[in-house]
Design a protein around this motif. Structure first.
Motif, PDB file in Angstrom:
ATOM      1  N   ALA A   9      34.769  13.811 -18.441  1.00  0.00           N
ATOM      2  CA  ALA A   9      33.620  13.444 -18.717  1.00  0.00           C
ATOM      3  C   ALA A   9      33.367  12.591 -20.011  1.00  0.00           C
ATOM      4  N   ALA A  10      33.870  13.365 -21.115  1.00  0.00           N
ATOM      5  CA  ALA A  10      33.760  12.514 -22.457  1.00  0.00           C
ATOM      6  C   ALA A  10      34.542  11.165 -22.563  1.00  0.00           C
ATOM      7  N   ALA A  11      35.806  11.313 -21.653  1.00  0.00           N
ATOM      8  CA  ALA A  11      36.605  10.145 -21.779  1.00  0.00           C
ATOM      9  C   ALA A  11      36.064   8.992 -21.212  1.00  0.00           C
ATOM     10  N   THR A  12      34.973   8.982 -20.461  1.00  0.00           N
ATOM     11  CA  THR A  12      34.190   7.900 -19.779  1.00  0.00           C
ATOM     12  C   THR A  12      33.278   7.296 -20.753  1.00  0.00           C
ATOM     13  N   GLY A  13      33.086   8.089 -21.945  1.00  0.00           N
ATOM     14  CA  GLY A  13      32.244   7.402 -22.871  1.00  0.00           C
ATOM     15  C   GLY A  13      30.724   7.769 -22.531  1.00  0.00           C
ATOM     16  N   SER A  14      30.429   8.777 -21.591  1.00  0.00           N
ATOM     17  CA  SER A  14      29.170   8.905 -21.200  1.00  0.00           C
ATOM     18  C   SER A  14      28.514  10.279 -21.777  1.00  0.00           C
ATOM     19  N   VAL A  15      27.789  10.283 -22.533  1.00  0.00           N
ATOM     20  CA  VAL A  15      27.185  11.469 -23.079  1.00  0.00           C
ATOM     21  C   VAL A  15      26.362  12.428 -22.091  1.00  0.00           C
ATOM     22  N   VAL A  16      25.766  11.676 -20.993  1.00  0.00           N
ATOM     23  CA  VAL A  16      25.173  12.413 -19.959  1.00  0.00           C
ATOM     24  C   VAL A  16      25.998  13.032 -19.292  1.00  0.00           C
ATOM     25  N   ALA A  17      26.993  12.262 -18.693  1.00  0.00           N
ATOM     26  CA  ALA A  17      28.031  13.351 -17.940  1.00  0.00           C
ATOM     27  C   ALA A  17      28.798  14.262 -18.810  1.00  0.00           C
ATOM     28  N   THR A  18      28.844  14.279 -20.079  1.00  0.00           N
ATOM     29  CA  THR A  18      29.614  15.430 -20.957  1.00  0.00           C
ATOM     30  C   THR A  18      28.473  16.383 -21.022  1.00  0.00           C
ATOM     31  N   ALA A  19      27.230  16.016 -20.953  1.00  0.00           N
ATOM     32  CA  ALA A  19      26.207  17.019 -21.207  1.00  0.00           C
ATOM     33  C   ALA A  19      26.118  17.954 -20.066  1.00  0.00           C
ATOM     34  N   LEU A  20      26.220  17.160 -18.930  1.00  0.00           N
ATOM     35  CA  LEU A  20      25.853  18.030 -17.585  1.00  0.00           C
ATOM     36  C   LEU A  20      26.962  18.812 -17.295  1.00  0.00           C
ATOM     37  N   VAL A  21      28.475  18.697 -17.700  1.00  0.00           N
ATOM     38  CA  VAL A  21      29.461  19.525 -17.558  1.00  0.00           C
ATOM     39  C   VAL A  21      29.105  20.468 -18.526  1.00  0.00           C
ATOM     40  N   MET A  22      28.839  20.343 -19.823  1.00  0.00           N
ATOM     41  CA  MET A  22      28.779  21.120 -20.709  1.00  0.00           C
ATOM     42  C   MET A  22      27.784  22.141 -20.237  1.00  0.00           C
ATOM     43  N   LEU A  23      26.387  21.862 -19.966  1.00  0.00           N
ATOM     44  CA  LEU A  23      25.576  22.899 -19.352  1.00  0.00           C
ATOM     45  C   LEU A  23      26.072  23.825 -18.300  1.00  0.00           C
ATOM     46  N   VAL A  24      26.840  23.289 -17.252  1.00  0.00           N
ATOM     47  CA  VAL A  24      27.511  24.156 -16.252  1.00  0.00           C
ATOM     48  C   VAL A  24      28.560  25.046 -17.182  1.00  0.00           C
ATOM     49  N   ALA A  25      29.075  24.717 -18.031  1.00  0.00           N
ATOM     50  CA  ALA A  25      30.030  25.591 -18.753  1.00  0.00           C
ATOM     51  C   ALA A  25      29.435  26.884 -19.478  1.00  0.00           C
ATOM     52  N   GLY A  26      27.891  26.362 -20.088  1.00  0.00           N
ATOM     53  CA  GLY A  26      27.203  27.394 -20.712  1.00  0.00           C
ATOM     54  C   GLY A  26      26.700  28.392 -19.892  1.00  0.00           C
ATOM     55  N   ALA A  27      26.785  28.366 -18.630  1.00  0.00           N
ATOM     56  CA  ALA A  27      26.167  29.384 -17.979  1.00  0.00           C
ATOM     57  C   ALA A  27      27.150  30.710 -17.975  1.00  0.00           C
ATOM     58  N   LEU A  28      28.276  30.419 -18.482  1.00  0.00           N
ATOM     59  CA  LEU A  28      29.505  31.583 -18.301  1.00  0.00           C
ATOM     60  C   LEU A  28      29.690  32.090 -19.851  1.00  0.00           C
ATOM     61  N   ILE A  29      28.579  31.830 -20.915  1.00  0.00           N
ATOM     62  CA  ILE A  29      28.730  32.329 -22.229  1.00  0.00           C
ATOM     63  C   ILE A  29      28.162  33.756 -22.242  1.00  0.00           C
ATOM     64  N   THR A  30      27.050  33.696 -21.754  1.00  0.00           N
ATOM     65  CA  THR A  30      26.302  35.278 -21.960  1.00  0.00           C
ATOM     66  C   THR A  30      27.053  36.439 -20.955  1.00  0.00           C
ATOM     67  N   PRO A  31      27.593  35.966 -19.782  1.00  0.00           N
ATOM     68  CA  PRO A  31      28.256  36.749 -18.801  1.00  0.00           C
ATOM     69  C   PRO A  31      29.459  37.426 -19.469  1.00  0.00           C
ATOM     70  N   GLN A  32      30.143  36.480 -20.226  1.00  0.00           N
ATOM     71  CA  GLN A  32      31.226  37.120 -21.109  1.00  0.00           C
ATOM     72  C   GLN A  32      30.969  37.955 -22.127  1.00  0.00           C
ATOM     73  N   THR A  33      30.107  37.654 -23.098  1.00  0.00           N
ATOM     74  CA  THR A  33      29.719  38.532 -24.194  1.00  0.00           C
ATOM     75  C   THR A  33      28.983  39.907 -23.815  1.00  0.00           C
ATOM     76  N   THR A  34      28.394  39.641 -22.583  1.00  0.00           N
ATOM     77  CA  THR A  34      27.790  41.015 -22.189  1.00  0.00           C
ATOM     78  C   THR A  34      29.190  41.828 -21.647  1.00  0.00           C
ATOM     79  N   ALA A  35      30.141  41.138 -20.945  1.00  0.00           N
ATOM     80  CA  ALA A  35      31.067  41.830 -20.324  1.00  0.00           C
ATOM     81  C   ALA A  35      31.928  42.553 -21.640  1.00  0.00           C
ATOM     82  N   HIS A  36      31.855  41.816 -22.647  1.00  0.00           N
ATOM     83  CA  HIS A  36      32.694  42.421 -23.757  1.00  0.00           C
ATOM     84  C   HIS A  36      32.014  43.667 -24.381  1.00  0.00           C
ATOM     85  N   SER A  37      30.543  43.676 -24.138  1.00  0.00           N
ATOM     86  CA  SER A  37      29.763  44.775 -24.903  1.00  0.00           C
ATOM     87  C   SER A  37      29.790  45.865 -23.793  1.00  0.00           C
TER      88      SER A  37
END
Length: 409
Positions: A302-330
């Protein structure tokens, strides 16, 4: 084990939880604020981002050591007195650091004071997490307590940097650091003086116990490795996103997108808790890291295309997996370490994540300069997949420690 919204409500309404929950919230709010506020203060005072970065790094180094050391002492002696002593030391170290900055002392003195401040920063996240072990029996409500810790910390990582950036514009640039330190000290004192925390007693060290403490457990080393891999991926995104937005002409947009990343992390954590997958914890650690690494690697395209919007959309999807991991660690800490070592174990998780973030940021910075902003995400993706592969090979260390009561398959 599934966790519903009613479990979250029941956890925070547990008798005796109200005061420590409020104290913990006040004390943990400045965690993401303090380092940034000090960095901005040093930069405005000295005019050097390089000096400010070294001072900020000193705080992280101190935190990495202090979280484990404080956790081990709290496990043996109980958290209340330890936190009160550490809060007093942190207040003094923070005051010393601000005075040294204001009087224009050499960089070496600033870095040394920063390390001391980081080492004495109250290990409130670990103590707060361990309190749920004392207040609640194993089950959905205790897991909800762990989930609350992870989710609330994400919220603080959204609010903290924003408050720090706002306060740096005050007439005295050290206002943000002073406010952050004060809130941390007051919150720690409120937490430590609450009846529930004072009632927690430590577990004396058993004869013959390894000097490694909680890290002597093979399962705990696997959990720490999972936290390290998680930190590596996060660190690359924290460098890559501002690099992409800066190349597009808006450096400030990077901070906004990272805040939005935390929002999807909170929402993802709530949804995942209701339907966790995979259910076996020993599989959950590598699988979640694989998903996170793949999603961040996709940001490269997404970032290689130069589109900030595309990068942000993929990043938001990735963000949904942050708290599940930290909770699993705990949650995994309860499975892989012996009773009475949970606070120290969480300190190792924090330390591993901190080291991983630093490594990810460093690696991403190098490839951004050499190749371009989009390459930062590839570093995170590859690094995360490598660690996930090791976690898969080590999955038996967590499975063998699990009991049917702790983690139902």
């Amino acid at each position: 084990m599934s966790v519903s919204l009613s479990d979250y409500r029941a956890a925070v309404r547990t008798p005796g939880a109200a005061v420590p929950v409020l104290g913990s919230a006040l004390g943990r709010l400045p965690i993401a604020m303090y380092g940034l506020a000090v960095l901005l203060h040093v930069q405005r005072t000295t005019g050097s981002f390089a000096s400010a970065g070294l001072v900020s790094a000193g705080i992280l180094v101190g935190m990495s050591v202090g979280a484990v050391a404080q956790g081990r002492i709290m496990d043996r002696r109980g958290p209340a007195r330890v936190l009160l002593v550490v809060a007093a030391l942190f207040a003094g170290a923070s005051a010393l650091l601000l005075v040294l900055v204001a009087t224009g002392r050499p960089l070496g003195a600033l870095v040394a004071a920063a390390v001391l401040a980081g080492a004495t920063m109250p290990a409130l996240p670990g103590a707060s997490r361990s309190l749920w072990t004392a207040l609640l029996p194993p089950g959905p409500r205790r897991d909800a307590g762990y989930g609350y810790e992870a989710i609330s910390l994400e919220v603080f990582f959204i609010l903290g940097p924003a408050v720090a950036a706002f306060l740096v514009a005050a007439p005295w640039p050290g206002t943000g650091a002073l406010v952050a330190a004060s809130a941390m000290v007051v919150g720690t004192v409120v937490f430590a003086c609450s009846r529930a925390v004072r009632a927690v007693r430590g577990v004396p060290r058993r004869t013959g116990r390894s000097v490694l403490g909680a890290l002597a457990s093979p399962g705990m080393r696997t959990v720490a490795l999972a936290s390290l891999g998680f930190g590596v991926v996060v660190g690359t995104v924290e460098v890559g996103v501002p690099a992409v937005t800066s190349a597009a002409g808006s450096a400030a947009l990077g901070g906004v997108l990272l805040s939005a990343w935390s929002v999807t992390s909170v929402l993802g954590g709530l949804g995942y808790a209701a339907r966790p997958w995979p259910r076996p914890l020993h599989l959950r650690l590598p699988v979640l890291l694989v998903g996170f690494a793949v999603a961040v690697a996709a940001m490269t395209l997404a970032a290689a295309t130069g589109s900030v919007v595309a990068t942000a959309l993929v990043m938001l999807v990735a963000g949904a997996l942050i708290t599940p991991q930290t909770t699993a660690h705990s949650v995994a800490i309860d499975v892989v370490v012996a009773e009475g070592a949970g606070t120290e174990a969480f300190g190792w998780v924090v330390t591993a994540a901190t080291v991983g973030i630093a490594a990810g940021q460093s690696g991403a910075g190098v490839v951004v300069e050499a190749i371009g902003p989009h390459a930062a995400f590839l570093v995170g993706g590859v690094g995360g997949l490598v660690v996930a592969a090791v976690l898969w090979l080590r999955r038996a260390s967590v499975e063998s420690a699990a009991t049917p009561e702790a983690v139902p398959a």
